[in-house]
Design a protein around this motif. Structure first.
Motif, PDB file in Angstrom:
ATOM      1  N   THR A 197       0.865  -1.182   0.000  1.00 35.32           N
ATOM      2  CA  THR A 197       0.000   0.000   0.000  1.00 35.32           C
ATOM      3  C   THR A 197       0.899   1.228   0.000  1.00 35.32           C
ATOM      4  O   THR A 197       2.114   1.121  -0.025  1.00 35.32           O
ATOM      5  N   PHE A 198       0.272   2.388   0.070  1.00 34.94           N
ATOM      6  CA  PHE A 198       1.011   3.654   0.108  1.00 34.94           C
ATOM      7  C   PHE A 198       1.666   3.905   1.455  1.00 34.94           C
ATOM      8  O   PHE A 198       2.540   4.764   1.580  1.00 34.94           O
TER       9      PHE A 198
ATOM     10  N   SER B 167      -6.641   7.754   2.279  1.00 31.20           N
ATOM     11  CA  SER B 167      -5.297   7.263   1.950  1.00 31.20           C
ATOM     12  C   SER B 167      -4.254   8.080   2.703  1.00 31.20           C
ATOM     13  O   SER B 167      -3.172   8.342   2.203  1.00 31.20           O
ATOM     14  N   ARG B 196      -7.487   2.797   1.417  1.00 26.51           N
ATOM     15  CA  ARG B 196      -7.731   2.363   0.045  1.00 26.51           C
ATOM     16  C   ARG B 196      -6.583   1.498  -0.453  1.00 26.51           C
ATOM     17  O   ARG B 196      -5.434   1.909  -0.407  1.00 26.51           O
TER      18      ARG B 196
ATOM     19  N   SER C 167      -6.439  10.032  -3.305  1.00 23.20           N
ATOM     20  CA  SER C 167      -6.784   8.660  -3.700  1.00 23.20           C
ATOM     21  C   SER C 167      -8.222   8.598  -4.165  1.00 23.20           C
ATOM     22  O   SER C 167      -8.920   7.617  -3.946  1.00 23.20           O
ATOM     23  N   ILE C 195      -1.797  10.174  -8.088  1.00 23.98           N
ATOM     24  CA  ILE C 195      -2.505   9.426  -7.046  1.00 23.98           C
ATOM     25  C   ILE C 195      -1.507   8.671  -6.189  1.00 23.98           C
ATOM     26  O   ILE C 195      -0.361   8.468  -6.571  1.00 23.98           O
ATOM     27  N   ARG C 196      -1.983   8.247  -5.038  1.00 24.48           N
ATOM     28  CA  ARG C 196      -1.112   7.511  -4.114  1.00 24.48           C
ATOM     29  C   ARG C 196      -1.016   6.046  -4.528  1.00 24.48           C
ATOM     30  O   ARG C 196      -2.027   5.379  -4.687  1.00 24.48           O
ATOM     31  N   THR C 197       0.219   5.568  -4.641  1.00 24.54           N
ATOM     32  CA  THR C 197       0.436   4.147  -4.902  1.00 24.54           C
ATOM     33  C   THR C 197       1.629   3.697  -4.066  1.00 24.54           C
ATOM     34  O   THR C 197       2.200   4.486  -3.319  1.00 24.54           O
ATOM     35  N   PHE C 198       2.017   2.458  -4.239  1.00 23.73           N
ATOM     36  CA  PHE C 198       3.157   1.901  -3.507  1.00 23.73           C
ATOM     37  C   PHE C 198       4.498   2.411  -4.055  1.00 23.73           C
ATOM     38  O   PHE C 198       5.518   2.270  -3.393  1.00 23.73           O
ATOM     39  N   GLU C 199       4.500   2.961  -5.271  1.00 24.96           N
ATOM     40  CA  GLU C 199       5.768   3.327  -5.920  1.00 24.96           C
ATOM     41  C   GLU C 199       6.448   4.471  -5.179  1.00 24.96           C
ATOM     42  O   GLU C 199       5.817   5.476  -4.873  1.00 24.96           O
ATOM     43  N   THR C 205       1.793   8.958  -8.358  1.00 23.85           N
ATOM     44  CA  THR C 205       1.799   8.343  -9.680  1.00 23.85           C
ATOM     45  C   THR C 205       0.832   9.094 -10.583  1.00 23.85           C
ATOM     46  O   THR C 205      -0.374   9.117 -10.329  1.00 23.85           O
TER      47      THR C 205
ATOM     48  N   THR D 169       8.076  -2.226  -7.674  1.00 21.95           N
ATOM     49  CA  THR D 169       8.640  -0.883  -7.766  1.00 21.95           C
ATOM     50  C   THR D 169       9.611  -0.852  -8.948  1.00 21.95           C
ATOM     51  O   THR D 169      10.068  -1.897  -9.431  1.00 21.95           O
ATOM     52  N   PHE D 198      -5.955   1.564  -6.403  1.00 22.78           N
ATOM     53  CA  PHE D 198      -7.361   1.531  -5.968  1.00 22.78           C
ATOM     54  C   PHE D 198      -8.331   1.873  -7.091  1.00 22.78           C
ATOM     55  O   PHE D 198      -9.524   1.628  -6.970  1.00 22.78           O
ATOM     56  N   ASP D 207       1.568   3.440 -15.438  1.00 21.58           N
ATOM     57  CA  ASP D 207       2.481   4.351 -14.729  1.00 21.58           C
ATOM     58  C   ASP D 207       3.373   5.032 -15.771  1.00 21.58           C
ATOM     59  O   ASP D 207       4.463   4.562 -16.080  1.00 21.58           O
ATOM     60  N   SER D 209       5.094   7.648 -15.704  1.00 19.03           N
ATOM     61  CA  SER D 209       6.385   8.173 -15.254  1.00 19.03           C
ATOM     62  C   SER D 209       7.465   7.097 -15.266  1.00 19.03           C
ATOM     63  O   SER D 209       8.657   7.407 -15.264  1.00 19.03           O
TER      64      SER D 209
END
Lengths: 290, 290, 290, 290
Positions: A197-198, B167, B196, C167, C195-199, C205, D169, D198, D207, D209
């Motif tokens: 997750t974030f 989030s 989320r 998000s 948006i918020r992601t795991f990256e 992102t 990642t 989400f 993605d 980027s």
């Protein structure tokens, strides 16, 4: 004959739009088998009314390292010893594990103290190698959808611990287990190990809701890995308690005689003393049935 | 004088690179205050050694609806009654809540049965309106970083229940609470309500690790919302147990006399009978201290 | 009369289960209005066949700072000047913006060089203050579902730039815009800002697919914020090009005379020289229609 | 000798804390090789100044199906034909691909029209089988961290298309490629195929980027898969344009003679007519260099 037609004749394609009724026919489902699956290995029972702790170092590094951990665990009443010999590592230049040498150490030490062994395998070929030393095959998160590997362990007679993928949905997780059962091996246990997750405060996010959902929808034992999900020693105990309160059949935790010197996961393995505190508080909580 | 300079002279900008040492000076931190904050409202204590259940319908729809729920809750020993009057709704064409009319009903019914009231406010202006009827102000997930609202409730003398954003990182969540304390109001409780993620099996993902982290790093009461985090009735009980096992001070759950007819959250509110089962099993689990 | 019944009689509750047919009646939808909405402000047109660049510092810090940026921008042909006066900051101890003083500077400098102004407002009360200085109201990501704020700007006659929540789903984003149009103001532009992601390689992102989806499903101008989405100077140009190639009507970027000294976003604002390179390459790419 | 010590003596463990300087020594890095890697296969060049389209059906279903697609593609100037024979499927009961029979069809049809072939392999054992029919090995998203498979293709002399994992990642993605190069095979191309978020409006989130970051940090060709990332036909063209504008060396798209009848990905494959429109608009955009 056209290959498409032959597949259609076999009726296989129909299942791609499996209806709810058909889904209940999955071998993993409670509809297929209502009672809990209990996995017995050398006198240890996983699933059912008692709980299981699986513990040991992230990587097997030496006999001495393993022996120190194993003696402490055994004395505490822990019956399953983990240790990685084939290590999935992000970088090709990281320590990749001791391989078969490591497995030999694992078995030797486990036999000395009388514990069950579990270790990860990453390819079908490693099954034959590992079978001589390992009582339970572990399939890691990165291989949850390595379908050939799933089929291969499905053809063995050893129990399988299947870890949820880094971002696998519960639907995908259940189907991954189905690959194993479909080959005839129904001694599968599922492990929630945190999802991506974030959130940066934890290594991953322990999806606690996975526990009751998997318990309700499948008959397989469900465990939580509090080491990889949290990555933070100070919350492993409350997360282990939460897992048990949510219905998990067991917990996995990494323990190492000297974590700062560990060849992998140096920051998140418990040392001997931390393990003793963890274990005492967990068993004292009333949530853990020995 | 140049405005930048004046800000620099005040030394405020320095905090933007707050070091770890400075962080420990946050008003919310355990370093600032080591003992647990216990919030007392009309004889109900939130935080400390006992647990709290906050229950009631998603939206206030009528006095009759509220009374049915409140009587059942009170009889069961629940002391805090929730009900939404100002509703944050994704679409402008959805039911937006009964507003002040709803709050009047909430207070009337709560007074009849002797319960504490909690309801969400969405703007600083609603504070004055709500103050006459509500004992605890709720700040919803969508307003967790509505900083003017945070400052405004920080100037009141009522307790505040702050929900984690959809989030929001735990870092952001803690700083949002700091906005309230910084204005002088330290009666703040934090609620994990699911974040989320990619998982579709649940409405959101209950971040159970948030509970011990917030308990360890702040002195504020921490609660879990098992309705919005899960969105699935069949796992609310195990998730509530998990929350308590992880150290939460309480649980929030939505209860409605006739969920299928509800004007919001029709699918995830417990009916009276489901609530009774939930409550009985939760209190019987040994995890809930009345 | 029972309040629920009165709401039901009004038929409002029916919309909560809006069917696909009803959804096409949303004021933001292409079905409601097939041609592109073009927003004119003081001779600048946003939307339609030409592109718009919105640029300026993250925070307004001084007249001198703004003037340096504005002169460079104006000379380059940029017509919309941004600058934050009310700043939403994670911590209450971070620089919170110069408020009305900052807006005065913004208007003064913009008038000198002949540019349109845009600045974020965070509460309904700030509308009256900002209206004297600002040509376009910006609603930030953290306030995308601050429904009272949305309604309040919906009652003004100024254009609104609405940023997507951290998000927020596209569904939620569209409904947030609907809140504004529903109050009578249809001069709304939408901004994808990551948006918020795991990256972890980028601050957020950039959801490039949001651009064509919003362009196809709504008639509103769509822009991309390449500063907050990427947080990395070296990829802002390719991401801006990608945005335009995907159909965006414009781009937002932060520019500061001396980024390392900036009171906010120090690492990700372009300096004057970096801006010149960015702008020259973007306009030379053939993707940007002046 | 203690195994740990032997590893430490080899100095391998040091790399686990690779400093920035050491990182620049990765074989994939621009620091290691500054010029773009261009991969030549049977006269087709991937990388460098021209762009590449990889197209074909999700699964190989029959010679007739492949021939219909291949003829159309070849006539349009497309040189690389894709088609899945070993299919990674979530459920064991879904169509698993035609295996070697499918690869034979792929080669036969590709030879007829004069195209390069690409197909996914899922295990090291499939390398020998596939090598006779396939010009480029594809490693799918689910196998991005199947390290034994990476090493195995690293020992072949065929180009490798490596897809980013579902929630990998960029750091992990780059290291996965390093596994291949470390074995001696530097003809690797990277494919961004959408990550898990989400957002529900798209199958995954492209993605964008990732493209400039991978282009700047590695010397390998980078492509975007607009089928799996979007899952929506109506935005594949703008997303392909965005990919090229961001610096991608090519695009992958699924094309099927009769998508509703397809044995996999029925909803997201373009039919012949849709492909023609997609291709004409992409090449007319000025962004695609043949």
């Amino acid at each position: 004959m056209n290959a498409v037609i032959s597949y259609k004749q076999k009726g296989l394609f129909i299942l791609s739009d499996k209806s709810k009724q058909e889904r209940s026919q999955l071998l993993i489902s409670r509809e297929h088998k209502s009672e809990d699956t209990i996995i017995e290995v050398k006198g240890t029972r996983i699933g059912g009314s008692s709980h299981t702790l699986i513990a040991g170092p992230c990587s097997i590094e030496s006999e001495g390292q393993l022996r120190t951990v194993a003696k402490t665990l055994k004395q505490a009443g822990v019956t399953v010893l983990r240790g990685g010999a084939f290590k999935p590592r992000t970088s090709p230049y990281n320590f990749q594990g001791l391989g078969e040498d490591g497995l030999k150490m694992l078995k030797k030490v486990a036999d000395e103290v009388g514990m069950v062994t579990i270790s990860e395998i990453m390819t079908p070929e490693q099954i034959d190698v590992a079978a001589d030393y390992v009582d339970i095959f572990q399939i890691g998160a990165r291989n949850m959808q390595n379908f050939d590997l799933l089929r291969a362990v499905g053809k063995t007679d050893k129990p399988v611990l299947l870890k949820r993928g880094l971002s696998a949905t519960l639907e995908e997780f259940k189907f991954a287990a189905e690959y194993v059962l479909d080959q005839g091996n129904d001694r599968v246990m599922l492990m929630e190990r945190g999802i991506r997750t974030f959130e940066k405060a934890t290594r991953n996010t322990l999806d606690i809701s996975a526990v009751p959902i998997l318990k309700q929808e499948t008959h397989l034992p469900v465990l939580v890995d509090v080491t990889h999900s949290t990555g933070r020693k100070e919350i492993m105990l409350p997360c282990a308690k939460a897992g048990l309160a949510a219905g998990a059949d067991g917990v996995m935790i990494e323990v190492h005689p000297n974590p700062p010197q560990a060849l992998s996961d140096a920051k998140q393995q418990l040392n001997m003393e931390e393990f003793q505190v963890f274990w005492q508080e967990l068993t004292n909580s009333g949530l853990y049935n020995k």
